[in-house]
Design an enzyme around this catalytic site. Structure first.
Site, PDB file in Angstrom:
ATOM      1  N   HIS A 195      -2.753  -4.865   4.282  1.00 43.96           N
ATOM      2  CA  HIS A 195      -2.403  -6.179   3.832  1.00 43.96           C
ATOM      3  C   HIS A 195      -1.483  -6.848   5.001  1.00 43.96           C
ATOM      4  O   HIS A 195      -0.443  -6.001   5.123  1.00 43.96           O
ATOM      5  CB  HIS A 195      -2.084  -6.354   2.589  1.00 43.96           C
ATOM      6  CG  HIS A 195      -3.131  -5.915   1.558  1.00 43.96           C
ATOM      7  ND1 HIS A 195      -3.645  -7.048   0.763  1.00 43.96           N
ATOM      8  CD2 HIS A 195      -3.627  -4.869   1.068  1.00 43.96           C
ATOM      9  CE1 HIS A 195      -4.555  -6.370  -0.063  1.00 43.96           C
ATOM     10  NE2 HIS A 195      -4.368  -4.988   0.147  1.00 43.96           N
ATOM     11  N   ASN A 231      -7.279  -9.647  -5.151  1.00 45.84           N
ATOM     12  CA  ASN A 231      -8.561  -8.786  -4.926  1.00 45.84           C
ATOM     13  C   ASN A 231      -9.714  -9.526  -4.937  1.00 45.84           C
ATOM     14  O   ASN A 231     -10.792  -8.883  -5.300  1.00 45.84           O
ATOM     15  CB  ASN A 231      -8.593  -7.531  -5.811  1.00 45.84           C
ATOM     16  CG  ASN A 231      -7.996  -6.336  -5.341  1.00 45.84           C
ATOM     17  OD1 ASN A 231      -8.532  -5.946  -4.105  1.00 45.84           O
ATOM     18  ND2 ASN A 231      -7.124  -5.591  -5.801  1.00 45.84           N
ATOM     19  N   GLU A 275       1.341  -3.038  -5.218  1.00 47.96           N
ATOM     20  CA  GLU A 275       1.014  -1.482  -4.853  1.00 47.96           C
ATOM     21  C   GLU A 275       2.098  -0.718  -4.480  1.00 47.96           C
ATOM     22  O   GLU A 275       1.917  -0.128  -3.377  1.00 47.96           O
ATOM     23  CB  GLU A 275      -0.332  -1.459  -3.974  1.00 47.96           C
ATOM     24  CG  GLU A 275      -1.144  -0.157  -3.886  1.00 47.96           C
ATOM     25  CD  GLU A 275      -2.350  -0.306  -3.462  1.00 47.96           C
ATOM     26  OE1 GLU A 275      -3.037   0.743  -3.435  1.00 47.96           O
ATOM     27  OE2 GLU A 275      -2.830  -1.507  -2.723  1.00 47.96           O
ATOM     28  N   ASP A 317      -1.798  -9.982  -4.907  1.00 49.67           N
ATOM     29  CA  ASP A 317      -3.149  -9.451  -4.483  1.00 49.67           C
ATOM     30  C   ASP A 317      -4.003  -9.645  -5.561  1.00 49.67           C
ATOM     31  O   ASP A 317      -4.007  -9.058  -6.587  1.00 49.67           O
ATOM     32  CB  ASP A 317      -3.042  -7.793  -4.007  1.00 49.67           C
ATOM     33  CG  ASP A 317      -4.363  -7.319  -3.338  1.00 49.67           C
ATOM     34  OD1 ASP A 317      -5.297  -8.009  -3.572  1.00 49.67           O
ATOM     35  OD2 ASP A 317      -4.616  -6.146  -3.486  1.00 49.67           O
ATOM     36  N   ASN A 362       0.857  -1.365   0.130  1.00 50.40           N
ATOM     37  CA  ASN A 362      -0.165  -0.030  -0.190  1.00 50.40           C
ATOM     38  C   ASN A 362       0.724   1.334  -0.103  1.00 50.40           C
ATOM     39  O   ASN A 362       0.654   2.134   0.838  1.00 50.40           O
ATOM     40  CB  ASN A 362      -0.720  -0.089   1.147  1.00 50.40           C
ATOM     41  CG  ASN A 362      -2.240   1.036   1.215  1.00 50.40           C
ATOM     42  OD1 ASN A 362      -2.332   1.552  -0.013  1.00 50.40           O
ATOM     43  ND2 ASN A 362      -2.683   1.251   2.352  1.00 50.40           N
TER      44      ASN A 362
END
Length: 261
Positions: free
Chosen positions: A248, A153, A35, A151, A9
């Protein structure tokens, strides 16, 4: 041998929270990030080319958005910074690294919400799933040992999120998204975590609103999937929810080092 995956993130943000110390103490051979939200030259000095690590960062065209990265204790034989499809590669969502007979695909799968939270990005997300699936199937059929991590999602089954009934119309648990991941599993791809942990209550992402993480109201949307021919080398899989700094948790697998040979 440990291989880790973590949606940070924002790598520059997590760098301020001790990422470098965590990286050096991780005991990992390979650490894949999603990310990243930065180009290589925008990273802090100690993360651009850190001692004892080979660094590969893939950024999208939009500043501060998406991006993937990889820190490797051993140099890959080959690194590919793209999927080969411009509509996906402009967002910097995939990198492929080959280490001997092991191929690692690090992917940051799109969120389907859209800016208006109207699920408008779901078609793009599903197309991305299919494109990556086609890629890894080709590598698998060519005899490579393939590991797909990142990830995704999507929580594929009800056991993979704390509140499945309340989220059936939420991107990340829509039936069409889950069906895409089920297609991977039906084709023989191994959900490494479920090889070792069949129980509920294990999540890799929590909303930053309220006290969701403290109450463990989360989703398991980060995965390490392996091709069937890699399964004999799989020694363990885990989630590390105690590692903070992102919404995460890091996830990973333990592999027999002979997987490279």
């Amino acid at each position: 041998m440990t291989i880790l995956s973590w949606n940070v993130n924002g790598l520059r943000a997590v760098a301020k929270k001790g990422f470098r110390s965590w990286l050096d103490g991780s005991g990992a051979e390979i650490v894949a990030l999603q990310e990243v939200r930065a180009r290589h030259e925008q990273l802090p000095d100690d993360l651009r080319e850190p001692d004892n690590w080979h660094t590969h960062v893939v950024a999208g065209e939009r500043p501060g958005y998406a991006g993937v990265g990889m820190y490797c204790a051993r140099a890959p034989d080959r690194h590919e910074p793209a999927l080969g499809i411009p509509r996906f590669d402009t967002e910097g969502r995939v990198q492929i690294a080959r280490f001997g007979r092991l191929t690692i695909v690090n992917a940051y799968f799109p969120n389907g919400n859209g800016r208006e939270r109207d699920n408008s990005r779901v078609p793009y997300k599903l197309d991305f799933y299919r494109a990556v699936f086609d890629l890894v199937q080709r590598r698998r059929k060519a005899g490579q040992r393939v590991l797909v991590m990142g990830d995704f999602n999507t929580a594929v089954r009800e056991i993979d999120l704390a509140r499945p009934k309340q989220n059936k119309k939420t991107s990340g648990f829509l039936i069409e998204e889950r069906d895409e991941l089920e297609r991977w599993l039906a084709a023989g791809w191994v959900d490494s975590f479920r090889e070792f942990e069949p129980g509920a209550g294990h999540y890799s992402w929590w909303s930053q609103r309220g006290t969701a993480r403290a109450r463990n109201i989360g989703w398991r949307i980060d995965y390490v999937l392996t091709s069937p021919n890699l399964r004999p080398y799989l020694r363990g899989a885990f989630i590390r929810p105690d590692v903070l700094g992102s919404d995460h948790a890091p996830i990973g697998v333990e592999l027999d080092p002979a997987v490279f040979d």
